[in-house]
Design a protein around this motif. Sequence first.
Motif, mmCIF file in Angstrom:
data_model
loop_
_atom_site.group_PDB
_atom_site.id
_atom_site.type_symbol
_atom_site.label_atom_id
_atom_site.label_comp_id
_atom_site.label_asym_id
_atom_site.label_seq_id
_atom_site.Cartn_x
_atom_site.Cartn_y
_atom_site.Cartn_z
ATOM 1 N N LYS A 153 0.819 -1.208 0.000
ATOM 2 C CA LYS A 153 0.000 0.000 0.000
ATOM 3 C C LYS A 153 0.855 1.261 0.000
ATOM 4 C CE LYS A 153 -3.844 2.267 2.310
ATOM 5 N NZ LYS A 153 -4.852 2.208 3.397
ATOM 6 N N TYR A 154 1.953 1.239 0.723
ATOM 7 C CA TYR A 154 2.838 2.409 0.772
ATOM 8 C C TYR A 154 3.452 2.694 -0.594
ATOM 9 C CZ TYR A 154 6.716 5.422 2.177
ATOM 10 O OH TYR A 154 7.593 6.474 2.279
ATOM 11 N N HIS A 155 3.821 1.625 -1.327
ATOM 12 C CA HIS A 155 4.481 1.792 -2.627
ATOM 13 C C HIS A 155 3.504 1.668 -3.798
ATOM 14 C CE1 HIS A 155 8.679 1.937 -1.263
ATOM 15 N NE2 HIS A 155 8.317 1.061 -0.327
ATOM 16 N N GLY B 290 -13.030 6.271 2.206
ATOM 17 C CA GLY B 290 -13.779 5.062 2.534
ATOM 18 C C GLY B 290 -13.074 4.245 3.597
ATOM 19 N N GLU B 291 -13.645 3.106 3.928
ATOM 20 C CA GLU B 291 -13.083 2.247 4.969
ATOM 21 C C GLU B 291 -11.878 1.486 4.425
ATOM 22 O OE1 GLU B 291 -14.867 -0.611 8.510
ATOM 23 O OE2 GLU B 291 -16.002 -0.273 6.669
ATOM 24 N N GLU B 292 -10.776 1.517 5.145
ATOM 25 C CA GLU B 292 -9.555 0.849 4.702
ATOM 26 C C GLU B 292 -9.789 -0.666 4.672
ATOM 27 O OE1 GLU B 292 -5.976 -0.639 3.814
ATOM 28 O OE2 GLU B 292 -6.902 -1.184 5.741
ATOM 29 N N PRO B 293 -9.441 -1.356 3.561
ATOM 30 C CA PRO B 293 -9.813 -2.766 3.403
ATOM 31 C C PRO B 293 -9.289 -3.691 4.497
ATOM 32 C CG PRO B 293 -9.181 -1.845 1.283
ATOM 33 C CD PRO B 293 -8.874 -0.809 2.317
ATOM 34 N N MET B 294 -8.001 -3.586 4.849
ATOM 35 C CA MET B 294 -7.455 -4.491 5.855
ATOM 36 C C MET B 294 -8.057 -4.209 7.226
ATOM 37 S SD MET B 294 -5.524 -7.098 6.421
ATOM 38 C CE MET B 294 -4.348 -7.284 5.074
ATOM 39 N N ARG B 295 -8.238 -2.961 7.565
ATOM 40 C CA ARG B 295 -8.898 -2.618 8.825
ATOM 41 C C ARG B 295 -10.329 -3.142 8.843
ATOM 42 N NH1 ARG B 295 -7.570 3.365 11.135
ATOM 43 N NH2 ARG B 295 -5.306 3.175 11.386
ATOM 44 N N LYS B 296 -11.016 -2.981 7.723
ATOM 45 C CA LYS B 296 -12.393 -3.457 7.632
ATOM 46 C C LYS B 296 -12.464 -4.970 7.820
ATOM 47 C CE LYS B 296 -16.355 -3.584 4.495
ATOM 48 N NZ LYS B 296 -16.898 -3.153 3.171
ATOM 49 N N VAL C 277 -9.931 -3.571 23.295
ATOM 50 C CA VAL C 277 -11.225 -2.918 23.098
ATOM 51 C C VAL C 277 -11.413 -1.804 24.125
ATOM 52 C CG1 VAL C 277 -13.718 -3.273 23.154
ATOM 53 C CG2 VAL C 277 -12.240 -4.980 22.083
ATOM 54 N N GLY C 278 -10.938 -2.030 25.355
ATOM 55 C CA GLY C 278 -11.082 -1.020 26.396
ATOM 56 C C GLY C 278 -10.317 0.250 26.104
ATOM 57 N N ARG C 279 -9.242 0.173 25.326
ATOM 58 C CA ARG C 279 -8.455 1.369 25.002
ATOM 59 C C ARG C 279 -9.140 2.238 23.954
ATOM 60 N NH1 ARG C 279 -4.041 -2.401 25.210
ATOM 61 N NH2 ARG C 279 -3.871 -2.431 22.934
ATOM 62 N N GLY C 280 -10.156 1.724 23.297
ATOM 63 C CA GLY C 280 -10.876 2.516 22.307
ATOM 64 C C GLY C 280 -10.044 2.720 21.049
ATOM 65 N N GLY C 281 -9.973 3.963 20.578
ATOM 66 C CA GLY C 281 -9.217 4.274 19.363
ATOM 67 C C GLY C 281 -9.974 3.882 18.099
ATOM 68 N N ASP C 282 -9.259 3.880 16.979
ATOM 69 C CA ASP C 282 -9.886 3.590 15.684
ATOM 70 C C ASP C 282 -10.483 2.185 15.639
ATOM 71 O OD1 ASP C 282 -9.199 6.095 14.845
ATOM 72 O OD2 ASP C 282 -7.489 5.445 13.620
ATOM 73 N N PHE C 283 -9.765 1.227 16.218
ATOM 74 C CA PHE C 283 -10.285 -0.139 16.171
ATOM 75 C C PHE C 283 -11.562 -0.254 16.987
ATOM 76 C CE2 PHE C 283 -10.551 -4.349 18.230
ATOM 77 C CZ PHE C 283 -10.869 -5.096 17.100
ATOM 78 N N GLY C 284 -11.584 0.353 18.175
ATOM 79 C CA GLY C 284 -12.790 0.306 18.996
ATOM 80 C C GLY C 284 -13.982 0.912 18.271
ATOM 81 N N LEU C 285 -13.741 2.000 17.517
ATOM 82 C CA LEU C 285 -14.825 2.634 16.776
ATOM 83 C C LEU C 285 -15.307 1.738 15.630
ATOM 84 C CD1 LEU C 285 -16.588 5.112 16.299
ATOM 85 C CD2 LEU C 285 -14.735 6.077 14.906
#
Length: 380
Positions: A228-230, A278-284, A306-314
């Motif tokens: 993805k970076y390259h 849009g939603e990033e495929p690997m994260r999704k 999950v308790g730390r929240g952040g992007d993954f928690g959302l």
Amino acid sequence: MAKRRELVHDIKLQVASLLRSSCVNIQVGSEKQKLTVHEAVFRKSSSPSLRRLVEPGFRESEEGCVDWTHTSSETVERVLTWLYFHDYQSPEPVIRTSGGVADEVDSGTHDAGIGRNGNTYETPFDDGQNHPEGDLDLEPELVVEAIPDETVAVFGRFEAEDQQLQDAIFESCSIRPLTPLGRCVEVAPIMSTYKTAAGVFEEQSFPHETFSYRDPLLAHAEVYSFAKYHLLFKLQQLALQRMIITLRKLDCSVEYAEQELTELIEFVYDNISADQDGEEPMRKLLSQFAAINYTSILHGSFEALVGRGGDFGLDLARKLSRRLLAHGVSGESAEDKFDDRIWNVELQVQQRDREIESLNAQLKDSFVWGRGINKKGRRR
């Protein structure tokens, strides 16, 4: 077939260009391991950043050396393997110890017919025919074809005068014609198909209660991040597909499954940024998998994540809300299983078609050779 011919043509052109290409050195990993790659591989890449490494006027091109010490040597090797062969190696799951840590075992890597793994080459096609030793005994045929009638006397008085023996030889030849070329020597037919590393991995069995999937999961995530970076879109898609195949083999009821998933999710959300449009495929993919198996993995390190929240928690909360709106019934697993069944049926049909094609070729070969034998066993 058209796509296969086009791919073979592209490979031939690539090999020809490699033979005329200079090489560039790459330093990878914290240990600064040295790798060598043909400049043509970078020059023909779809990535602008990789092509720039061998273009005049850039420091890497002038020095003939690329600094990728920020990336592990294993990840760079997989990327370079894909640039050459359109597939890459990945580590196999390793056996766990009682404490949940994977043992170091010589598990090898997957081979897809690319000089590795596995991807592990596919064994040559077996035509399913049993060839007893008698079918390969060519002495009667060779005697009849090699020796004209006028020279029979040189083999001795007994053979020349024993008409009954000669008649028996001719009779045996007329009953059983020459063995077809495809079976007269013990050489397997040329392979016409190659299994990818993903195909080999799907056929292998690594029970999750015994094997840790940490290494292959992180390997695919690291390749995806690099691609993805390259801007290597095709490699990015391949790594995503390989991740899906690996996730489908996980059993989240296993005691240490949540530890492997937590480490994978932390790596992805720390190293792969979210998309703006849009939603990033690997994260999704990972948040979807976590939502489907939420009740099985909500303990230990995953619960802390999950308790730390952040992007993954959302992202996870969004997926769980969809499940609640659907009364807790998720059709994703059923759809995946249905897709797998369709894919397996298609593979079986393709394999059956290849078997029929091979058998038809052998039948035609037998007919052609059998038609050329006269009643006395001579070739017409």
